[in-house]
Design a protein around this motif. Structure first.
Motif, short mmCIF file in Angstrom:
data_model
loop_
_atom_site.label_atom_id
_atom_site.label_comp_id
_atom_site.label_asym_id
_atom_site.label_seq_id
_atom_site.Cartn_x
_atom_site.Cartn_y
_atom_site.Cartn_z
N GLY A 100 31.67 29.98 44.66
CA GLY A 100 31.04 29.83 43.36
C GLY A 100 31.35 30.90 42.33
O GLY A 100 30.65 31.01 41.33
N VAL A 101 32.41 31.67 42.56
CA VAL A 101 32.79 32.72 41.62
C VAL A 101 33.90 32.21 40.70
O VAL A 101 34.91 31.71 41.18
N ALA A 102 33.70 32.35 39.40
CA ALA A 102 34.73 31.97 38.43
C ALA A 102 35.83 33.03 38.42
O ALA A 102 35.55 34.22 38.55
N THR A 103 37.08 32.59 38.28
CA THR A 103 38.20 33.54 38.27
C THR A 103 39.16 33.24 37.13
O THR A 103 39.26 32.11 36.65
N ALA B 199 40.30 35.88 54.24
CA ALA B 199 39.27 35.49 53.28
C ALA B 199 37.98 36.25 53.54
O ALA B 199 37.33 36.74 52.61
N SER B 200 37.62 36.40 54.81
CA SER B 200 36.40 37.14 55.16
C SER B 200 36.46 38.58 54.70
O SER B 200 35.47 39.14 54.22
N GLU B 201 37.62 39.21 54.87
CA GLU B 201 37.78 40.60 54.45
C GLU B 201 37.68 40.74 52.93
O GLU B 201 37.07 41.68 52.42
N LEU B 202 38.28 39.80 52.21
CA LEU B 202 38.20 39.82 50.76
C LEU B 202 36.75 39.68 50.31
O LEU B 202 36.26 40.45 49.48
N LEU B 203 36.06 38.70 50.86
CA LEU B 203 34.67 38.47 50.48
C LEU B 203 33.79 39.66 50.83
O LEU B 203 32.92 40.06 50.05
N VAL C 262 41.72 38.37 38.40
CA VAL C 262 42.65 38.67 39.49
C VAL C 262 44.01 38.96 38.86
O VAL C 262 44.55 38.12 38.13
N VAL C 263 44.55 40.15 39.14
CA VAL C 263 45.83 40.56 38.57
C VAL C 263 46.82 40.79 39.70
O VAL C 263 46.67 41.72 40.48
N ASP C 264 47.79 39.89 39.80
CA ASP C 264 48.82 40.00 40.85
C ASP C 264 50.08 39.32 40.35
O ASP C 264 50.01 38.21 39.82
N ASP C 265 51.22 39.97 40.52
CA ASP C 265 52.48 39.40 40.05
C ASP C 265 52.97 38.26 40.93
O ASP C 265 53.89 37.54 40.57
N ASP C 266 52.34 38.05 42.08
CA ASP C 266 52.67 36.94 42.95
C ASP C 266 51.66 35.82 42.69
O ASP C 266 50.49 35.92 43.09
N SER C 267 52.10 34.75 42.03
CA SER C 267 51.17 33.69 41.63
C SER C 267 50.51 33.02 42.83
O SER C 267 49.36 32.58 42.74
N ALA C 268 51.19 32.95 43.95
CA ALA C 268 50.60 32.34 45.14
C ALA C 268 49.40 33.15 45.64
O ALA C 268 48.37 32.59 46.02
N ILE C 269 49.52 34.46 45.60
CA ILE C 269 48.40 35.32 46.02
C ILE C 269 47.26 35.20 45.03
O ILE C 269 46.09 35.08 45.42
N CYS C 270 47.58 35.20 43.76
CA CYS C 270 46.55 35.05 42.72
C CYS C 270 45.79 33.74 42.91
O CYS C 270 44.55 33.71 42.88
N GLU C 271 46.51 32.66 43.12
CA GLU C 271 45.87 31.35 43.31
C GLU C 271 45.06 31.31 44.60
O GLU C 271 43.97 30.72 44.63
N LEU C 272 45.55 31.93 45.66
CA LEU C 272 44.82 31.97 46.93
C LEU C 272 43.49 32.72 46.76
O LEU C 272 42.44 32.25 47.21
N ILE C 273 43.53 33.87 46.11
CA ILE C 273 42.31 34.64 45.86
C ILE C 273 41.34 33.83 44.99
O ILE C 273 40.14 33.78 45.26
N ASP D 235 41.11 30.61 44.82
CA ASP D 235 40.56 29.54 45.66
C ASP D 235 39.45 30.07 46.57
O ASP D 235 38.40 29.43 46.72
N ILE D 236 39.69 31.22 47.19
CA ILE D 236 38.68 31.82 48.08
C ILE D 236 37.40 32.11 47.31
O ILE D 236 36.30 31.78 47.75
#
Length: 146
Positions: free
Chosen positions: A38-41, A120-124, A19-30, A32-33
């Motif tokens: 069960g996906v490693a990030t 989260a549903s849209e991302l998945l 996951v590549v995002d300059d906003d650490s909160a978004i990166c961490e949220l993705i 977590d989702i």
């Protein structure tokens, strides 16, 4: 090239998403989702961190990349470099400021684009980890395929 869903449903536990995002909160949220299913990030805050992760992590199977990374190159550049190194890599672009037209012009073949904000549903669903008919999938945040 196989579709997202084909690869994902046959081996969710073997996925590793950068996951590549300059906003650490978004990166961490993705992270977590994806972790919840069960996906490693791995998270990278900029292009340099993404390139370094791709150099050391040969097990990366997909990249979720923001198009606007502030400094350095764009998400389009990161994805092109990642695909050059790992040709079977799945790519999902995310952005709240880009257009579907620029995605179609500059995105790598077989990639997808998801407008921010997304659920989260849209991302998945965009990653093939949920049924395409997930609630809210018809909104402005729905994914486009290239």
């Amino acid at each position: 090239m196989s579709g997202w869903g084909q690869r994902v449903f046959t081996g969710v536990r073997h996925l590793q998403v950068l996951v590549v995002d300059d906003d650490s909160a978004i990166c961490e949220l993705i992270a977590d989702i994806l972790g919840d299913v069960g996906v490693a990030t791995l998270c990278a805050a900029n292009d340099r961190e993404a390139y370094a992760a791709l150099d050391r992590e040969q097990a990366v199977t997909a990249v979720v990349v923001d198009l606007n990374l502030r400094e350095g190159t764009t998400g389009f550049d990161v994805a092109r470099a990642a695909r050059a190194k790992l040709p079977a890599l799945d790519v999902l672009y995310i952005s709240g400021e880009s257009s579907d037209a620029s995605f179609r012009r500059f995105g790598v073949e077989g990639s997808r684009f998801l407008f921010k904000p997304f659920t989260a549903s849209e991302l998945l669903a965009a990653l093939g980890l949920a049924e395409r008919g997930a609630p809210g999938s018809a909104s402005r945040s729905s994914a486009s395929a290239f």
